[in-house]
Design a protein around this motif. Structure first.
Motif, mmCIF file in Angstrom:
data_model
loop_
_atom_site.group_PDB
_atom_site.id
_atom_site.type_symbol
_atom_site.label_atom_id
_atom_site.label_comp_id
_atom_site.label_asym_id
_atom_site.label_seq_id
_atom_site.Cartn_x
_atom_site.Cartn_y
_atom_site.Cartn_z
ATOM 1 N N PRO A 295 -29.275 -13.337 22.367
ATOM 2 C CA PRO A 295 -28.563 -14.612 22.354
ATOM 3 C C PRO A 295 -29.204 -15.587 21.391
ATOM 4 N N ALA A 296 -28.392 -16.296 20.638
ATOM 5 C CA ALA A 296 -28.904 -17.303 19.727
ATOM 6 C C ALA A 296 -29.341 -18.523 20.529
ATOM 7 N N PRO A 297 -30.233 -19.360 19.970
ATOM 8 C CA PRO A 297 -30.703 -20.543 20.697
ATOM 9 C C PRO A 297 -29.571 -21.489 21.074
ATOM 10 N N GLY A 298 -28.439 -21.440 20.351
ATOM 11 C CA GLY A 298 -27.333 -22.350 20.621
ATOM 12 C C GLY A 298 -26.277 -21.800 21.547
ATOM 13 N N ALA A 299 -26.573 -20.763 22.320
ATOM 14 C CA ALA A 299 -25.573 -20.189 23.206
ATOM 15 C C ALA A 299 -25.329 -21.098 24.404
ATOM 16 N N VAL A 300 -24.058 -21.183 24.842
ATOM 17 C CA VAL A 300 -23.715 -21.907 26.063
ATOM 18 C C VAL A 300 -24.146 -21.040 27.249
ATOM 19 N N THR A 301 -24.779 -21.654 28.245
ATOM 20 C CA THR A 301 -25.349 -20.892 29.357
ATOM 21 C C THR A 301 -24.721 -21.278 30.692
ATOM 22 N N CYS A 302 -24.835 -20.366 31.643
ATOM 23 C CA CYS A 302 -24.339 -20.613 33.002
ATOM 24 C C CYS A 302 -25.116 -21.768 33.633
ATOM 25 N N GLY A 303 -24.398 -22.618 34.333
ATOM 26 C CA GLY A 303 -25.018 -23.778 34.958
ATOM 27 C C GLY A 303 -25.039 -25.009 34.080
ATOM 28 N N SER A 304 -24.747 -24.849 32.788
ATOM 29 C CA SER A 304 -24.725 -25.995 31.883
ATOM 30 C C SER A 304 -23.574 -26.931 32.226
ATOM 31 N N VAL A 305 -23.771 -28.214 31.936
ATOM 32 C CA VAL A 305 -22.752 -29.242 32.140
ATOM 33 C C VAL A 305 -22.395 -29.786 30.767
ATOM 34 N N LEU A 306 -21.110 -29.767 30.418
ATOM 35 C CA LEU A 306 -20.728 -30.139 29.055
ATOM 36 C C LEU A 306 -19.332 -30.761 28.995
ATOM 37 N N LYS A 307 -19.037 -31.305 27.832
ATOM 38 C CA LYS A 307 -17.693 -31.774 27.518
ATOM 39 C C LYS A 307 -17.067 -30.805 26.523
ATOM 40 N N LEU A 308 -15.765 -30.615 26.620
ATOM 41 C CA LEU A 308 -15.038 -29.684 25.760
ATOM 42 C C LEU A 308 -14.032 -30.453 24.909
ATOM 43 N N LEU A 309 -14.143 -30.266 23.605
ATOM 44 C CA LEU A 309 -13.277 -30.960 22.654
ATOM 45 C C LEU A 309 -12.183 -30.029 22.150
ATOM 46 N N ASN A 310 -10.934 -30.470 22.239
ATOM 47 C CA ASN A 310 -9.841 -29.740 21.606
ATOM 48 C C ASN A 310 -9.900 -30.038 20.108
ATOM 49 N N ASP B 10 -16.842 -40.963 28.346
ATOM 50 C CA ASP B 10 -16.239 -41.013 29.672
ATOM 51 C C ASP B 10 -16.912 -39.987 30.584
ATOM 52 N N ALA B 11 -17.476 -40.452 31.691
ATOM 53 C CA ALA B 11 -18.192 -39.570 32.610
ATOM 54 C C ALA B 11 -17.272 -38.593 33.318
ATOM 55 N N ASN B 12 -15.975 -38.841 33.323
ATOM 56 C CA ASN B 12 -15.034 -37.933 33.971
ATOM 57 C C ASN B 12 -14.639 -36.752 33.080
ATOM 58 N N SER B 13 -15.361 -36.558 31.997
ATOM 59 C CA SER B 13 -15.058 -35.434 31.096
ATOM 60 C C SER B 13 -16.115 -34.331 31.164
ATOM 61 N N TYR B 14 -17.006 -34.384 32.148
ATOM 62 C CA TYR B 14 -18.043 -33.358 32.283
ATOM 63 C C TYR B 14 -17.567 -32.213 33.182
ATOM 64 N N TRP B 15 -17.852 -30.969 32.720
ATOM 65 C CA TRP B 15 -17.495 -29.757 33.454
ATOM 66 C C TRP B 15 -18.710 -28.848 33.542
ATOM 67 N N ARG B 16 -18.868 -28.200 34.681
ATOM 68 C CA ARG B 16 -19.981 -27.279 34.883
ATOM 69 C C ARG B 16 -19.503 -25.834 34.686
ATOM 70 N N ILE B 17 -20.316 -25.036 33.963
ATOM 71 C CA ILE B 17 -19.995 -23.627 33.723
ATOM 72 C C ILE B 17 -20.487 -22.790 34.903
ATOM 73 N N ARG B 18 -19.564 -22.055 35.527
ATOM 74 C CA ARG B 18 -19.913 -21.208 36.671
ATOM 75 C C ARG B 18 -19.275 -19.836 36.504
ATOM 76 N N GLY B 19 -19.793 -18.853 37.212
ATOM 77 C CA GLY B 19 -19.217 -17.522 37.184
ATOM 78 C C GLY B 19 -17.959 -17.446 38.034
ATOM 79 N N LYS B 20 -17.247 -16.336 37.926
ATOM 80 C CA LYS B 20 -16.024 -16.184 38.719
ATOM 81 C C LYS B 20 -16.320 -16.040 40.199
#
Length: 264
Positions: free
Chosen positions: A75-90, A121-131
């Motif tokens: 994995p590269a150092p810039g990989a998105v990881t499980c448990g991370s909290v982020l915003k997603l831009l279209n 906007d704080a309402n734009s944060y999403w947490r990455i989780r497994g299925k």
């Protein structure tokens, strides 16, 4: 006719040229191969000589190939990881995936999901989780093709879609559903990207497992009470309206220490 002596026969064989009828001994054979080894050449196997320098280049090419295969698994150092909290831009419409305690007035009546231009906007944060619990260990890089859930941080509901029409474009409605991160099978999305892992710098798609639509925005805007926010919906085809990129957030590193993370 005079018979030739053994000595004369020996002289006649030697007279055909220096070493012409003589087999080299083991010591001499080693001496003849020494200059080739010093120059970096090895004895070619049958068929190897068809390519100029093939015998010398083959080990180098094999080493490069093995290194490339090994590098592709890391994995590269810039990989998105499980448990991370982020915003997603279209990337097409430059709005961030958003939700809030405002319900749809039609369709399912569930919590609405929209796109907003504001980056703070704080309402734009999403947490990455497994299925499922345990299928995406904290700090593990998310692979391309992996099934995940996106849980809205402030309300604890999961990104969700189902067979209801969206209110503005009549595509498939996307909502936020569940309680404290627990919803149902319609909360599961596949990360579609081109490499091995979901990289922060890459534009990716999210394909819904249950209905096979892509998370999309096509630009329709709501009026009151969420004036100016964009409709988020599901579309059946992959196109430039359904590319998303990781933006601001807290990215968990692979570590047993929960204090270790990158803040952006």
């Amino acid at each position: 006719m005079r018979k030739r002596s053994r000595a004369e026969g020996g002289r006649g064989l030697a007279g055909r040229g220096a070493g012409a009828g003589r087999l080299a001994g083991p010591a001499e054979a080693v001496r003849k191969r020494a200059p080739l080894r010093a120059a970096g050449w090895r004895r070619c196997r049958p068929g190897c000589g068809a390519m100029r320098g093939g015998c010398r280049l083959f080990p180098l090419l094999l080493l490069a190939l093995l290194r490339g295969l090994c590098h592709g698994r890391e994995p590269a150092p810039g990989a998105v990881t499980c448990g991370s909290v982020l915003k997603l831009l279209n990337t097409r419409h430059s709005v961030r995936l958003h939700s809030h305690e405002v319900k749809y007035g039609s369709g399912s009546g569930q919590q609405s999901v929209t796109g907003v231009e504001a980056s703070d906007d704080a309402n734009s944060y999403w947490r990455i989780r497994g299925k499922s619990d345990g299928s995406c260990q904290r700090g593990t890089p998310v692979k391309c093709g992996q099934a995940i859930r996106l849980t809205h941080v402030n309300t604890g509901k999961n990104l969700h879609t189902h067979h209801f029409p969206s209110p503005l474009s009549n595509n498939q409605e996307v909502s936020a559903f569940g309680d404290d991160g627990e919803g149902d099978d319609l909360d599961i999305w596949i990360v579609q990207c081109s490499g091995t892992y979901w990289e922060r710098e890459d534009a990716v798609r999210f394909k819904h497992v249950g209905t096979e639509v892509f998370l999309s925005i096509t630009g329709e805007q709501y009026g009151h009470p969420i004036r100016g926010q964009r409709e988020v919906h599901g579309m059946p085809t992959a196109n430039h309206h359904n590319y998303w990129k990781a933006m601001e957030g807290v990215f968990i590193k692979p570590s047993t220490d929960p204090a270790k993370h990158d803040e952006l």
